[in-house]
Motif scaffolding. Structure first.
Motif, PDB file in Angstrom:
ATOM      1  N   UNK A  17       0.846  -1.201   0.000  1.00 52.01           N
ATOM      2  CA  UNK A  17       0.000   0.000   0.000  1.00 52.01           C
ATOM      3  C   UNK A  17       0.882   1.251   0.000  1.00 52.01           C
ATOM      4  N   UNK A  18       1.986   1.215   0.754  1.00 51.52           N
ATOM      5  CA  UNK A  18       2.913   2.343   0.756  1.00 51.52           C
ATOM      6  C   UNK A  18       3.422   2.594  -0.663  1.00 51.52           C
ATOM      7  N   UNK A  61       0.711   4.179  -2.624  1.00 56.84           N
ATOM      8  CA  UNK A  61       0.597   5.598  -2.270  1.00 56.84           C
ATOM      9  C   UNK A  61       1.679   6.406  -2.978  1.00 56.84           C
ATOM     10  N   UNK A  62       2.885   5.852  -3.040  1.00 54.86           N
ATOM     11  CA  UNK A  62       3.963   6.539  -3.757  1.00 54.86           C
ATOM     12  C   UNK A  62       3.565   6.754  -5.211  1.00 54.86           C
ATOM     13  N   UNK A  94       0.744   7.236  -6.427  1.00 56.58           N
ATOM     14  CA  UNK A  94      -0.260   8.271  -6.679  1.00 56.58           C
ATOM     15  C   UNK A  94       0.440   9.580  -7.039  1.00 56.58           C
ATOM     16  N   UNK A  95       1.756   9.656  -6.741  1.00 55.70           N
ATOM     17  CA  UNK A  95       2.498  10.884  -7.040  1.00 55.70           C
ATOM     18  C   UNK A  95       3.460  10.739  -8.208  1.00 55.70           C
ATOM     19  N   UNK A  96       3.891   9.509  -8.480  1.00 58.38           N
ATOM     20  CA  UNK A  96       4.900   9.317  -9.522  1.00 58.38           C
ATOM     21  C   UNK A  96       4.468   8.200 -10.484  1.00 58.38           C
ATOM     22  N   UNK A 148       9.553   4.559 -10.210  1.00 57.42           N
ATOM     23  CA  UNK A 148      10.424   4.701  -9.050  1.00 57.42           C
ATOM     24  C   UNK A 148      11.738   4.008  -9.402  1.00 57.42           C
ATOM     25  N   UNK A 168      11.917   8.358  -4.378  1.00 60.01           N
ATOM     26  CA  UNK A 168      10.613   8.997  -4.540  1.00 60.01           C
ATOM     27  C   UNK A 168      10.763  10.512  -4.683  1.00 60.01           C
ATOM     28  N   UNK A 211      12.061  11.845  -7.968  1.00 61.18           N
ATOM     29  CA  UNK A 211      11.035  11.960  -9.001  1.00 61.18           C
ATOM     30  C   UNK A 211      10.161  13.190  -8.765  1.00 61.18           C
ATOM     31  N   UNK A 212       9.822  13.398  -7.499  1.00 61.00           N
ATOM     32  CA  UNK A 212       8.908  14.504  -7.170  1.00 61.00           C
ATOM     33  C   UNK A 212       9.500  15.364  -6.069  1.00 61.00           C
ATOM     34  N   UNK A 254       4.658   4.438   7.574  1.00 62.36           N
ATOM     35  CA  UNK A 254       4.819   3.911   6.213  1.00 62.36           C
ATOM     36  C   UNK A 254       5.320   4.999   5.270  1.00 62.36           C
ATOM     37  N   UNK A 255       4.637   6.112   5.318  1.00 59.97           N
ATOM     38  CA  UNK A 255       4.945   7.272   4.482  1.00 59.97           C
ATOM     39  C   UNK A 255       4.470   8.481   5.270  1.00 59.97           C
TER      40      UNK A 255
END
Lengths: 301, 266, 320
Positions: A76-77, A80-81, A83-85, A88, B43, B46-47, B193-194
Motif C-alpha cells: 500500500x505504501x 501511495x507513492x 499516486x504521485x509518480x 520509481x 521517490x 522523481x517529485x 509507512x509514508x
C-alpha cells in the motif's frame, strides 16, 4: 571422523562398532536418513501445532488476517507513492509489483517453514532447548517446527496476489525460459531466506538476545528486495549480491525476465545461479547451526 | 507522586539491563533506516518537494521514524501485553486493591520504558543516519526543546490508546484481537509507512486528524521546523487535546472495569 | 552385575564471563563437575542428591547427551551420549520436573500419539505400555483433557507416562515430586517402585524431597562442588554424617536422667526422656538394657532428619 552430531540419526539397536564403521563407509546414507528423519519429525511437530492453533479458531482467523493486512501495508505504501509518480528508480508499478511479489512470496514461504528459529534464543534462555535434545530427532527440525504458525499463510497470500498483479501487468515475452524462471526464483528465494533464518537462529546460540539482528537481515532484506536495485547505493547492492546473497532471491533472476540491466556489471548467466546459491547458502547455514549447537553443548548456555 | 517516579526509573532500568537486545535492536533500526532512506530518496528524486519536504527533510523523516519507533511502541512491545496478561489471568484484581492508581501506575511504567527506548534505541540510529545522509537537523536549541516536548505529548497519546486497548480485555475474551487492530491502525496512521503529508486527498486529511498523527508526523514536522509560533501552539493543543480525551476515556473505562471486577468478587 | 551407567573421571568446565568495569569482561572457569566416577548397574534405583549448584543437573545433562563432558569417560548402555545423542535418546526416558513436554492445548492422549510416532514404537507395544501407565498412574479420566486444564500432580503423572512409552532402559527424573500434593507424591512413588521392580528399569532420581529417597532408593549418591561426597546405602550416610537416632522413653514416673552406656539422655520432661544414640547402631540392645534397669512403659523411635544429616556432612567437609 566425528559424527555430524545433531544430524546423525541411526536406527536403534546396532552396536557402536558397526555403526562407526558404517559412518565412515557410507556418510551420504547417514546424511540422507538424517534428512528424512528431520522432515518426518518436522511434519509431526508442525501437525501438532496446527491442531493446537485450531483450538483457538477465532484467534487464528484474526491473526491470519492481521498478518495479511500488515504485510500488505508495504505494498500500500508503494501504491501511495505511485499516486504521485509514474516510476520509481526507473521502474513502473507493474515491474515493482513483480519484484515485490517474488520477494514477499519467497520470504513468506521461508518464514512459514523455518521462521520459528528466531525463537531459539528464548529457548536457550529458559532452558527448554534441553527437552528437545533428549528426543530422537534432529534439533534443527524440532526448533524450526516449534510453534509452526499457519497464520503466516496471510503473508504468502499477500505476496502471491501482488505477484499475480505484477505478472499480469508487466510486458514480458513469456518464453519457456522466462516461465520457468518464476517458480525457480520462488523456490530458490525461499531457500536463501530459509538459510538466512537458520544462520540467524544459530547466532543466538552465542547471543541469546540478538533475535533482532536476524530480523534486520530477514525482514529488512525482504523490504529491500521489494524495491528495484536502482534505488539503492551501489555498495549496498554489492553487499547483498556478494556478502549476504539476497540479490539472488529476486533481483538477478527477475531483472533478467524483465530484460533490465543489473546495476552491477555481472555476466548474464548470474541470473540463472539462484538454485546454486540457494544450495550453497543452506549448506553454510547448516554448518553454522552445527557449530552453534556444538558450542551450546559444550558451554550449556 | 514519588511512587510513580520510582516505578518509572524501575522500568527504565529493567529495559536497560538487556544490553545485547538493545544493541541488536539498534542494528535493526539502522538497517531499516538505510533501506527506507534510499526508497524515499528515489521517490523525492522523481517529485522534489513532495508533501512539502525536500529530499533531505524526507530522509530526516525516515530516521526520526526509526528513532521513535520503539519509544512509541507502534509495533507492540509496550506495557500493554503485560496488562492484558494480568487481566486475562485475573491478577488484575490485586492491582485494583493497591493504593496506587492503575492508569498512573502503568503510565509511569510505560514512560520509563519509552524514555529508555528513546535513548537506547533512538540516539545511535539517528547519529548513524546523520553520518551517512545529509539530514536536516534543527539549528537552534529551542527547536530541539520544542521537539522533545512534542515527543513526550506523543508518548502520552500513544500510551492512552494502548491503555484503552488493554482494558478492552476485561470485556473481550481475547484481548490480543483489539491489540492487533490498534497495531494495524497505528502502523498505518502514524506516518510510519509514508509521511501523512503524502497521503492523497481525504485519506490524508482523515489521517492527519486522527490521534496517531501525534506520535510521529507532528514531532517530525516540529523537528524539521515546519511548525513554529502559532503552528507549534496548534500542534501542542492538538496533541494535548487527544491525550486528555483518550486518557479521560481510559479513566471511564477503568472505573467501569473496576466495578466489574468488584461485582464479580475479584 | 553389568555396569549400565559408567563415569570415569568425568569433568565439566564452564567458562563464565562477567562484566568487570564498563566494557572489559573477565573470563573465569567454573568446574561444575570435577572428576566424577561412579557406575550404576542395570536395574538399580539410585538417589542423586546435593545442594543447588552442586552439579546434579550438569551430570544428568551429560548422561542424556545434552552437554558434552570436558574430560573423562562416560558411557550409558555402552553408548557415548555426547557422540550418539539421538541413538541414545531412544533408549532413555527423561522427566524434567518443572518443564512439561506435554502439549499444552491438546488432549493428553495427543501427546502420547506423538511419542508413538516420534519414537517409532510398535503399535502393540505402544498400546500395552499406554494401558499399563494409564492404569497405574490413574490417567484414564485425563486422556481426553487438554493438558492446560490438568493439575500439577496430574501433569507430572502425564509426563512420567510420556517418558516411558518407548520402554526406556533408564529413566532420569529431575525433581519428580516437586510441588505435588501428598497423594500425588505417593502415587508417583508407588509407580516408580513398581516400574523398577517389575520392568527392571534403571532409575536415577534427583530430588530435594528426601522422603523420595527413603522410600525408593537403596543407594544414594551425594554430590557437592562437582564431586562425589558419598556413595552407598542410606543408612551409611547417617554414619558418615555422625547422625543420631532418638529413642523416646515413657517411664512409669519422673526419674533423674537415665544413665546408660549405649546412649546419652538429651532431654527430660516429666516421666518422658529422650535418648540419643548413633544412627548406625541397632536400637535393640539399647531397648533391652533399658528395660532391664528402668520401669519403661512405652517406647518410640525417631529417625534422624536426613536433610540435617547432609548439612552436617557438608559442614564437616568444608571445615577441613
Amino acid at each position: 571422523m566425528p559424527s555430524p552430531e545433531p544430524l546423525a540419526v541411526e536406527p536403534a539397536g546396532r552396536s557402536t562398532a558397526t555403526r562407526s564403521v558404517e559412518l565412515d563407509a557410507f556418510p551420504t546414507r547417514t546424511r540422507l536418513s538424517t534428512l528424512t528423519d528431520g522432515l518426518r519429525a518436522y511434519g509431526m511437530i508442525a501437525a501438532m501445532w496446527i491442531r493446537s492453533t485450531m483450538t483457538y479458531r477465532a484467534s487464528f482467523v484474526m491473526t491470519t488476517v492481521t498478518s495479511f493486512v500488515v504485510t500488505a501495508f508495504d505494498f500500500i505504501a508503494i501504491l501511495l507513492m505511485f499516486t504521485h509518480v509514474d516510476a520509481l528508480g526507473g521502474y513502473q508499478l507493474g515491474e515493482i509489483a513483480f519484484l515485490y511479489g517474488a520477494a514477499a512470496t519467497s520470504f513468506g514461504l521461508a518464514d512459514l517453514l523455518v521462521g520459528s528459529t528466531e525463537r531459539l534464543g528464548r529457548r536457550v534462555r529458559d532452558g527448554t532447548l534441553d527437552t528437545l535434545l533428549v528426543r530422537p530427532a534432529p534439533v534443527l527440525a524440532q526448533v524450526a517446527a516449534d510453534r509452526f504458525a499457519l497464520r503466516r499463510l496471510g503473508r504468502i497470500t499477500q505476496g502471491l496476489l501482488v505477484l499475480g498483479y505484477g505478472l499480469g501487468t508487466v510486458h514480458v515475452e513469456w518464453t519457456l525460459l522466462n516461465l520457468l524462471m518464476v517458480p525457480m526464483m520462488l523456490v530458490s528465494g525461499a531457500l536463501i531466506f530459509a538459510a538466512v533464518f537458520v544462520a540467524g537462529g544459530s547466532f543466538q546460540f552465542w547471543a541469546q538476545d540478538a533475535a533482532e539482528v536476524q530480523n534486520a537481515i530477514t525482514y529488512g532484506g525482504n523490504t529491500l528486495l521489494q524495491y528495484p536495485p536502482t534505488v539503492f547505493a551501489k555498495d549496498l547492492v554489492r553487499g547483498v549480491t556478494f556478502v549476504v546473497p539476497l540479490a539472488f532471491v529476486n533481483w538477478l533472476p527477475a531483472l533478467a525476465v524483465l530484460d533490465r540491466p543489473y546495476p552491477l556489471d555481472l555476466p548474464h548467466w548470474f541470473a540463472y545461479l539462484p538454485p546454486v546459491v540457494a544450495v550453497l547458502c543452506c549448506w553454510l547455514a547448516l554448518l553454522a547451526w552445527r557449530a552453534g549447537l556444538r558450542s551450546y553443548r559444550s558451554t550449556g548456555s | 507522586m514519588r511512587l510513580y517516579g520510582v516505578v518509572m526509573v524501575g522500568w527504565f532500568r529493567r529495559y536497560a539491563t538487556y544490553r545485547m537486545a538493545t544493541a541488536a535492536g539498534v542494528f535493526t533500526n539502522t538497517a531499516f533506516g538505510f533501506i527506507m532512506a534510499y526508497t524515499y530518496t528515489a521517490l523525492w528524486d522523481e517529485r522534489p518537494q513532495l508533501g512539502g519536504y525536500d529530499v533531505s527533510q524526507a530522509v530526516t523523516y525516515v530516521w526520526l521514524g526509526q528513532a521513535l519507533l520503539m519509544a512509541c511502541a507502534l509495533m507492540g512491545g509496550g506495557f500493554e501485553d503485560e496488562l492484558i496478561e494480568r487481566i486475562r489471568t485475573g491478577d488484575i484484581a490485586t492491582d485494583l486493591y493497591r493504593p496506587a492508581d492503575l492508569q498512573l501506575w502503568w503510565l509511569a511504567c510505560d514512560l520509563g520504558r519509552a524514555f529508555f527506548h528513546l535513548v537506547g534505541r533512538g540516539v545511535i540510529p539517528m547519529a548513524i543516519g546523520a553520518f551517512a545522509f545529509d539530514l536536516t537537523l534543527p539549528g537552534s536549541a529551542l527547536t530541539w526543546i520544542a521537539f522533545l516536548v512534542c515527543v513526550v505529548l506523543g508518548l502520552l497519546v500513544s500510551f492512552a490508546i494502548r491503555f484503552l486497548v488493554a482494558l478492552s480485555a476485561f470485556w473481550l475474551m481475547d484481548g490480543s484481537g483489539m491489540a492487533q487492530i490498534s497495531w494495524l491502525a497505528g502502523m498505518f496512521f502514524s506516518g510510519m509507512l509514508l509521511p501523512l503529508t503524502v497521503f492523497p486527498g481525504t485519506l490524508g486529511e482523515v489521517a492527519r486528524a486522527l490521534p496517531w498523527s501525534s506520535v510521529l508526523q507532528i514531532p517530525a514536522d516540529v523537528f524539521l521546523g515546519k511548525r513554529t509560533g502559532w503552528a507549534l501552539a496548534e500542534a501542542y493543543a492538538f496533541q494535548a487535546g487527544w491525550a486528555l480525551a483518550l486518557l479521560g476515556a481510559g479513566r471511564l473505562l477503568q472505573t467501569a472495569a473496576t466495578r466489574r471486577v468488584v461485582l464479580q468478587g475479584g | 552385575m553389568e555396569a549400565f551407567i559408567e563415569l570415569d573421571g568425568v569433568e565439566k568446565v564452564f567458562d563464565v564471563r562477567r562484566r568487570a568495569g564498563l566494557l572489559r569482561r573477565e573470563k573465569s572457569q567454573v568446574r561444575a563437575v570435577d572428576g566424577l566416577s561412579f557406575t550404576v548397574a542395570r536395574g538399580e534405583m539410585v538417589g542423586y542428591i546435593g545442594p543447588n549448584g552442586a552439579g546434579k543437573s550438569t551430570t544428568i545433562k551429560m548422561l542424556t547427551g545434552i552437554l558434552t563432558p570436558s574430560g573423562g569417560r562416560l558411557r550409558v548402555a555402552g553408548i557415548d551420549p555426547a557422540r550418539e545423542r539421538t541413538r541414545l535418546a531412544r533408549r532413555i526416558g527423561v522427566v524434567f520436573g518443572q518443564r512439561t513436554t506435554l502439549w499444552w492445548d491438546l488432549p493428553l492422549k495427543d501427546s502420547y500419539r506423538l511419542m508413538h510416532r516420534m519414537y517409532r514404537i510398535p503399535d502393540q507395544r505402544f498400546r500395552e505400555n499406554l494401558e499399563r501407565c494409564v492404569e497405574l498412574l490413574d490417567l484414564g479420566e485425563l486422556l481426553e483433557v487438554p493438558v492446560r486444564q490438568l493439575s500439577l500432580g496430574q501433569r507430572m503423572r502425564g509426563d512420567i507416562a510420556a517418558a516411558l512409552l518407548h520402554d526406556p532402559e533408564v529413566l532420569y527424573l529431575d525433581e519428580p515430586t516437586i510441588g505435588l500434593d501428598v497423594i500425588s507424591k505417593a502415587k508417583v512413588r508407588d509407580f516408580l517402585r513398581d516400574l523398577n521392580a517389575d520392568r527392571g528399569t534403571t532409575v536415577l532420581l534427583t530430588t530435594h524431597d528426601l522422603t523420595d529417597i527413603e522410600q525408593l532408593c537403596r543407594r544414594v549418591m551425594v554430590i557437592d562442588h562437582g564431586r562425589l561426597m558419598y556413595d552407598g546405602a542410606l543408612a551409611g550416610l547417617h554414619e558418615v554424617g555422625e547422625s543420631e537416632r532418638t529413642l523416646i522413653v515413657d517411664l512409669e514416673r519422673e526419674l533423674p536422667p537415665v544413665v546408660i552406656d549405649l546412649a546419652r539422655t538429651v532431654r527430660v520432661e516429666g516421666p518422658r526422656q529422650w535418648l540419643a544414640f548413633p544412627a548406625s547402631q541397632s536400637a535393640a540392645p539399647l531397648v533391652s538394657a533399658l528395660a532391664a534397669r528402668y520401669p519403661v512403659m512405652d517406647l518410640s523411635l525417631r529417625e534422624p532428619d536426613i536433610e540435617a544429616v547432609i548439612a552436617k556432612m557438608y559442614a564437616g567437609r568444608s571445615g577441613q
